[in-house]
Design a protein around this motif. Structure first.
Motif, PDB file in Angstrom:
ATOM      1  N   ARG A 237       0.810  -1.204   0.000  1.00 35.89           N
ATOM      2  CA  ARG A 237       0.000   0.000   0.000  1.00 35.89           C
ATOM      3  C   ARG A 237       0.846   1.258   0.000  1.00 35.89           C
ATOM      4  O   ARG A 237       0.544   2.232  -0.673  1.00 35.89           O
ATOM      5  CB  ARG A 237      -0.952   0.008   1.197  1.00 35.89           C
TER       6      ARG A 237
ATOM      7  N   SER B 260      -3.322  14.180   1.938  1.00 33.12           N
ATOM      8  CA  SER B 260      -3.856  12.836   2.166  1.00 33.12           C
ATOM      9  C   SER B 260      -5.324  12.736   1.748  1.00 33.12           C
ATOM     10  O   SER B 260      -5.736  11.747   1.169  1.00 33.12           O
ATOM     11  CB  SER B 260      -3.713  12.477   3.637  1.00 33.12           C
TER      12      SER B 260
ATOM     13  N   ALA C 148      -6.992  10.112  -0.976  1.00 30.91           N
ATOM     14  CA  ALA C 148      -8.050   9.174  -0.630  1.00 30.91           C
ATOM     15  C   ALA C 148      -9.235   9.337  -1.578  1.00 30.91           C
ATOM     16  O   ALA C 148      -9.869   8.362  -1.976  1.00 30.91           O
ATOM     17  CB  ALA C 148      -8.493   9.409   0.810  1.00 30.91           C
TER      18      ALA C 148
ATOM     19  N   GLY D 101      -8.708   2.393  -0.850  1.00 27.13           N
ATOM     20  CA  GLY D 101      -9.503   1.593   0.072  1.00 27.13           C
ATOM     21  C   GLY D 101      -9.252   1.862   1.540  1.00 27.13           C
ATOM     22  O   GLY D 101      -9.683   1.091   2.390  1.00 27.13           O
ATOM     23  N   VAL D 102      -8.534   2.922   1.831  1.00 26.46           N
ATOM     24  CA  VAL D 102      -8.319   3.264   3.237  1.00 26.46           C
ATOM     25  C   VAL D 102      -8.612   4.740   3.429  1.00 26.46           C
ATOM     26  O   VAL D 102      -8.762   5.479   2.462  1.00 26.46           O
ATOM     27  CB  VAL D 102      -6.871   2.962   3.683  1.00 26.46           C
ATOM     28  N   SER D 103      -8.658   5.149   4.674  1.00 25.46           N
ATOM     29  CA  SER D 103      -9.012   6.548   4.938  1.00 25.46           C
ATOM     30  C   SER D 103      -7.782   7.446   4.859  1.00 25.46           C
ATOM     31  O   SER D 103      -6.651   6.982   4.783  1.00 25.46           O
ATOM     32  CB  SER D 103      -9.604   6.676   6.333  1.00 25.46           C
ATOM     33  N   SER D 104      -8.066   8.741   4.879  1.00 30.45           N
ATOM     34  CA  SER D 104      -6.967   9.697   4.758  1.00 30.45           C
ATOM     35  C   SER D 104      -6.011   9.590   5.940  1.00 30.45           C
ATOM     36  O   SER D 104      -4.814   9.816   5.806  1.00 30.45           O
ATOM     37  CB  SER D 104      -7.513  11.115   4.643  1.00 30.45           C
TER      38      SER D 104
ATOM     39  N   THR E 221      -5.053   6.926   7.517  1.00 25.69           N
ATOM     40  CA  THR E 221      -4.116   5.836   7.232  1.00 25.69           C
ATOM     41  C   THR E 221      -3.062   6.292   6.234  1.00 25.69           C
ATOM     42  O   THR E 221      -1.861   6.027   6.384  1.00 25.69           O
ATOM     43  CB  THR E 221      -4.880   4.637   6.644  1.00 25.69           C
ATOM     44  N   ILE E 222      -3.535   6.976   5.212  1.00 20.78           N
ATOM     45  CA  ILE E 222      -2.601   7.480   4.206  1.00 20.78           C
ATOM     46  C   ILE E 222      -1.592   8.414   4.854  1.00 20.78           C
ATOM     47  O   ILE E 222      -0.395   8.376   4.550  1.00 20.78           O
ATOM     48  CB  ILE E 222      -3.377   8.203   3.085  1.00 20.78           C
TER      49      ILE E 222
ATOM     50  N   ASP F  32       1.066   6.379   6.352  1.00 17.40           N
ATOM     51  CA  ASP F  32       1.980   5.856   5.324  1.00 17.40           C
ATOM     52  C   ASP F  32       2.915   6.953   4.846  1.00 17.40           C
ATOM     53  O   ASP F  32       4.101   6.735   4.610  1.00 17.40           O
ATOM     54  CB  ASP F  32       1.178   5.319   4.137  1.00 17.40           C
TER      55      ASP F  32
END
Lengths: 337, 337
Positions: free
Chosen positions: A5, A26, A30, A36-39, A41-42, A45
């Motif tokens: 990811r 982010s 998203a 497939g993930v929320s901001s 989480t981004i 990352d």
DNA sequence: AATTAGCACTGTGGACCAAGGAGTGCCAGG
DNA sequence: CCTGGCACTCCTTGGTCCACAGTGCTAATT
């Protein structure tokens, strides 16, 4: 640790930034990408990617921007060369096909490449070293001068005036021409010096002076300055970009032939695309540009290089596709000549 | 009514504005120039000059800036070409002297001119129409193709491949070459078509097809595209300037060969300096630039043109001096070749 | 009639400030 | 390990204010 990811995030950051030229946040990621993930989480990352040096933020509370290292990773691992569309291919073919001589092939190639990529295109004339002598012509100019013309199989013509001779007869010039052509027609230029080694000895003594002059000019004309011929187009495309370095620095670098030669020369792997990104470039003025270059040639002989210079923030897959395609077509055209 | 003093004021405005790139006010003028009157008087003169359209103010409470009309008047009546300094002359001479062939002469000339003027330099290759044929060479390439090389007395070489022939013998090619040279060696290129008129009839019927092909390519190669070869240098110098038009427009205009040709072509009076200022230029993108151009040639034959493109706000006397000097030197070098 | 000093007037550009907004980092809960 | 929420940071935008440079005009002077 870069999991799948995170790589997808990096890819998305590069692509979005290339498109918009604005630091990408982010939330925007998203929204625009199916990660497939929320901001949030981004964001996490992104912190990891930033720690590893792939992206950076211009200032707190701004989105992220790829670093040179990020682009490098993108080019090496996250993207693939994008082939040209069929209409584009046809356009190339018909545009290059209409050229009548080497000068025009080169001129058209460089304009074409600039137009396809919307960046600055560079084309190097085919090197003489790997081509062979088609014919040598000697033309007396008046009584004491001779013009020498060397024609190669790649269509390149090299000319020199030989000056300060004793009087020469048409006849002697004719003999010398015949002798020269017998000796080196068909040879690779790199072999010419060797082939001419014993030649002066075969010339009748009364013409030996002339022969020596001609040979020395001939040899000299084959050394060195062949790769120097380089053509540029599309500098106007630079105006659309804003560089970290001043615009002027970039233009200045591009006007230096030696810089261009070295720029193209850095390509490591012949017949492959080479990409040099930002700080990887040796030249100060080009630290905020990237160079995509490729060899072109006939068969598997590399004759010279072509390339594109643009902002590090460029569409790498597309540019690489264009450079590769144009390099191939030029090779074909040259082979057909 | 423009009396002496008003002219002096106009001249001073132009010179100061060129130096400082800032609108020049009445006080500054009174200080820096020995006009012998107060700033109030100068203000009055400025009003008159403005009414006549020679100067303008960007906004109330700013100094004055010359208009295109003002520059025009300055060039025509208020200034004279500024000769180069002795060291500059010597630099030109030694720099151009080292060139080995026509390509290099042109390449060096354009760089030199760009450097001298700190602007964009344009050099056109010597026209073929006014030069004469030195020699025509035909070289068989394999069995069905011939390479034709035309060498002119100005050192220019024109080459073409003639394709799709029936099989040709070395011998036939030799005959044709001899015949061609007999017919046109020494001719002006413009006279060549005439001279070749009856030639096919003299060729033995079995080779007439080849002769016709060769002649048609030869004639075609002499028409048209000779003036097309144009070289540019110093675009980086544009970066220092800020134009009314976008930078990009200027660069784009300069990349269009046809525009450059026309730009130089507008020079009215051969062997004289021509200046085209701002709105006088036909091309949209060049409305905020000026072009200084001159002919160069051998003897009193004009072969082609050189020129300089810069902001309307340029040092006209200096630029004109440089262009004139370089044009002369190139002529000399070409004559000596 | 031409020149000059003096003065009121006018846009520009820079400094300063406040509000708005985009985006982050982090925490606590699912 | 992911997510929603929230406080925080810093840039950007717009507005106001002021200093400045330079003008245009008038009245006095030569």
């Amino acid at each position: 640790m870069l999991n799948e990811r995170k790589l997808a995030v990096l890819r998305a950051v590069v692509e979005d930034f290339v498109n918009t030229n604005e630091p990408v946040g982010s939330r925007a990621l998203a929204d625009r990408h199916p990660l497939g993930v929320s901001s949030a989480t981004i964001r996490n990352d992104m912190v990891a990617l930033e720690e590893d040096g792939y992206i950076a933020q211009p200032h707190t509370s701004a989105g992220r921007v790829p670093t040179d290292k990020g682009y490098r990773f993108f080019v090496d691992r996250l993207s693939s060369v994008k082939p040209l569309s069929a209409p584009e291919r046809r356009a190339i073919e018909s545009f290059l096909g209409g050229a009548v001589d080497l000068d025009e092939i080169v001129a058209r190639t460089v304009r074409l490449l600039a137009q396809l990529t919307r960046q600055v295109a560079i084309v190097q004339y085919p090197s003489l070293t790997r081509s062979s002598v088609q014919h040598v012509e000697l033309v007396p100019l008046g009584n004491q001068r001779i013009m020498m013309v060397v024609i190669t199989d790649t269509g390149r013509v090299e000319q020199r005036v030989i000056d300060g001779l004793e009087a020469v007869s048409e006849h002697a010039v004719g003999d010398l021409r015949a002798m020269l052509n017998r000796a080196i027609a068909g040879c690779y230029l790199s072999d010419v010096p060797e082939m001419l080694d014993g030649l002066p000895a075969q010339v009748p003594p009364e013409h030996r002076g002339i022969a020596v002059s001609v040979l020395s000019v001939l040899l000299e004309s084959l050394v060195d300055r062949h790769e120097e011929k380089i053509v540029l187009a599309g500098t106007a495309n630079l105006a659309a970009v804003d560089f970290a370095a001043s615009f002027r620095d970039v233009l200045e670098a591009l006007e230096e032939n030696m810089v261009l030669i070295r720029l193209l020369g850095e390509a490591k792997d012949p017949s492959m695309l080479t990409v040099s990104i930002g700080e990887e470039n040796f030249h100060e003025g080009l630290r905020s540009t990237s160079v995509v270059s490729a060899d072109y040639g006939v068969g598997n002989q590399s004759l010279a290089k072509i390339g594109v210079v643009g902002p590090t923030r460029m569409d790498y897959p597309g540019t690489m596709g264009a450079v590769r395609a144009v390099a191939r077509y030029v090779g074909q055209i040259l082979a057909g000549q």
